[in-house]
Design a protein around this motif. Structure first.
Motif, PDB file in Angstrom:
ATOM      1  N   SER A  30     -65.321  29.561  25.361  1.00 43.61           N
ATOM      2  CA  SER A  30     -66.034  28.301  25.541  1.00 43.61           C
ATOM      3  C   SER A  30     -67.090  28.435  26.619  1.00 43.61           C
ATOM      4  N   ASP A  31     -68.207  27.702  26.440  1.00 40.85           N
ATOM      5  CA  ASP A  31     -69.223  27.630  27.478  1.00 40.85           C
ATOM      6  C   ASP A  31     -69.084  26.331  28.271  1.00 40.85           C
ATOM      7  N   GLY A  32     -67.989  25.625  28.064  1.00 41.76           N
ATOM      8  CA  GLY A  32     -67.746  24.354  28.736  1.00 41.76           C
ATOM      9  C   GLY A  32     -68.058  23.172  27.847  1.00 41.76           C
ATOM     10  N   THR A  33     -68.862  23.387  26.811  1.00 38.29           N
ATOM     11  CA  THR A  33     -69.219  22.331  25.876  1.00 38.29           C
ATOM     12  C   THR A  33     -68.741  22.663  24.472  1.00 38.29           C
TER      13      THR A  33
ATOM     14  N   TYR B 204     -64.816  35.175  15.900  1.00 40.12           N
ATOM     15  CA  TYR B 204     -66.202  34.925  15.512  1.00 40.12           C
ATOM     16  C   TYR B 204     -67.143  35.804  16.329  1.00 40.12           C
ATOM     17  N   VAL B 205     -66.897  35.907  17.598  1.00 41.56           N
ATOM     18  CA  VAL B 205     -67.744  36.697  18.481  1.00 41.56           C
ATOM     19  C   VAL B 205     -67.560  38.186  18.210  1.00 41.56           C
ATOM     20  N   VAL B 206     -66.324  38.618  18.063  1.00 40.36           N
ATOM     21  CA  VAL B 206     -66.042  40.036  17.862  1.00 40.36           C
ATOM     22  C   VAL B 206     -66.519  40.513  16.492  1.00 40.36           C
TER      23      VAL B 206
ATOM     24  N   GLY C  48     -68.306  38.530  13.949  1.00 43.72           N
ATOM     25  CA  GLY C  48     -69.358  37.872  13.210  1.00 43.72           C
ATOM     26  C   GLY C  48     -70.705  37.775  13.873  1.00 43.72           C
ATOM     27  N   SER C  49     -70.817  38.106  15.112  1.00 47.77           N
ATOM     28  CA  SER C  49     -72.092  37.972  15.808  1.00 47.77           C
ATOM     29  C   SER C  49     -72.968  39.203  15.588  1.00 47.77           C
ATOM     30  N   ALA C  50     -74.261  38.994  15.699  1.00 48.67           N
ATOM     31  CA  ALA C  50     -75.180  40.124  15.575  1.00 48.67           C
ATOM     32  C   ALA C  50     -74.918  41.096  16.715  1.00 48.67           C
ATOM     33  N   LYS C  51     -74.867  42.367  16.389  1.00 46.32           N
ATOM     34  CA  LYS C  51     -74.672  43.404  17.405  1.00 46.32           C
ATOM     35  C   LYS C  51     -76.019  43.822  17.998  1.00 46.32           C
ATOM     36  N   ALA C  52     -77.087  43.508  17.284  1.00 41.79           N
ATOM     37  CA  ALA C  52     -78.446  43.745  17.786  1.00 41.79           C
ATOM     38  C   ALA C  52     -79.398  42.872  16.977  1.00 41.79           C
ATOM     39  N   TRP C  53     -80.490  42.431  17.607  1.00 45.28           N
ATOM     40  CA  TRP C  53     -81.552  41.730  16.881  1.00 45.28           C
ATOM     41  C   TRP C  53     -82.851  41.871  17.671  1.00 45.28           C
ATOM     42  N   VAL C  54     -83.954  41.742  16.955  1.00 41.89           N
ATOM     43  CA  VAL C  54     -85.256  41.818  17.608  1.00 41.89           C
ATOM     44  C   VAL C  54     -86.282  41.005  16.817  1.00 41.89           C
ATOM     45  N   ASN C  55     -87.200  40.395  17.545  1.00 39.01           N
ATOM     46  CA  ASN C  55     -88.385  39.763  16.988  1.00 39.01           C
ATOM     47  C   ASN C  55     -89.551  40.497  17.625  1.00 39.01           C
TER      48      ASN C  55
END
Length: 121
Positions: free
Chosen positions: A10-13, A20-22, A24-31
């Protein structure tokens, strides 16, 4: 190395399951801008972009992937009206992902203004 075990983060909110974090999240991204001098606008776990020639780019990871069995999602756009095609994505390595964009069905490369690459593993 220490291990933290938690069911939720949690970030408090907002709270999400740690899986989900382990998993499902992107391991790298770039724009990045791929015209003129290529430049990263923003990124996560991407150290540099290599300009291999017109429309031909390599995304270099800051931290290597566990293996090359990841999913690379690539989108691109150009301000001038062209029918662009993603000509190829090479089999990525643990340290980089390469791709090539061309005009129409030709093998003529096309530098792209807006490039987005995300890596999921």
């Amino acid at each position: 190395m220490s291990t933290i075990i938690a069911a939720n983060i949690s970030d408090g909110t907002t709270s999400v399951a740690s899986t989900y974090v382990v998993n499902g999240s992107a391991k790298a991204w770039v724009n990045f801008n791929g015209t003129g001098t290529v430049a990263i606008r923003d990124s996560l776990n991407v150290s540099t972009i290599t300009d291999n020639g017109t429309g031909n780019y390599t995304v270099n990871f800051t931290n290597a992937m566990a293996d090359a069995n990841y999913c690379a999602n690539i989108t691109y756009a150009i301000s001038a009206g062209s029918n662009l095609q993603l000509r190829y994505i090479t089999r990525g390595t643990t340290s980089e992902q390469r791709f090539f964009v061309s005009v129409d069905a030709s093998a003529t490369g096309a530098d792209t203004d807006e490039n987005n690459v995300s890596i999921f593993r």
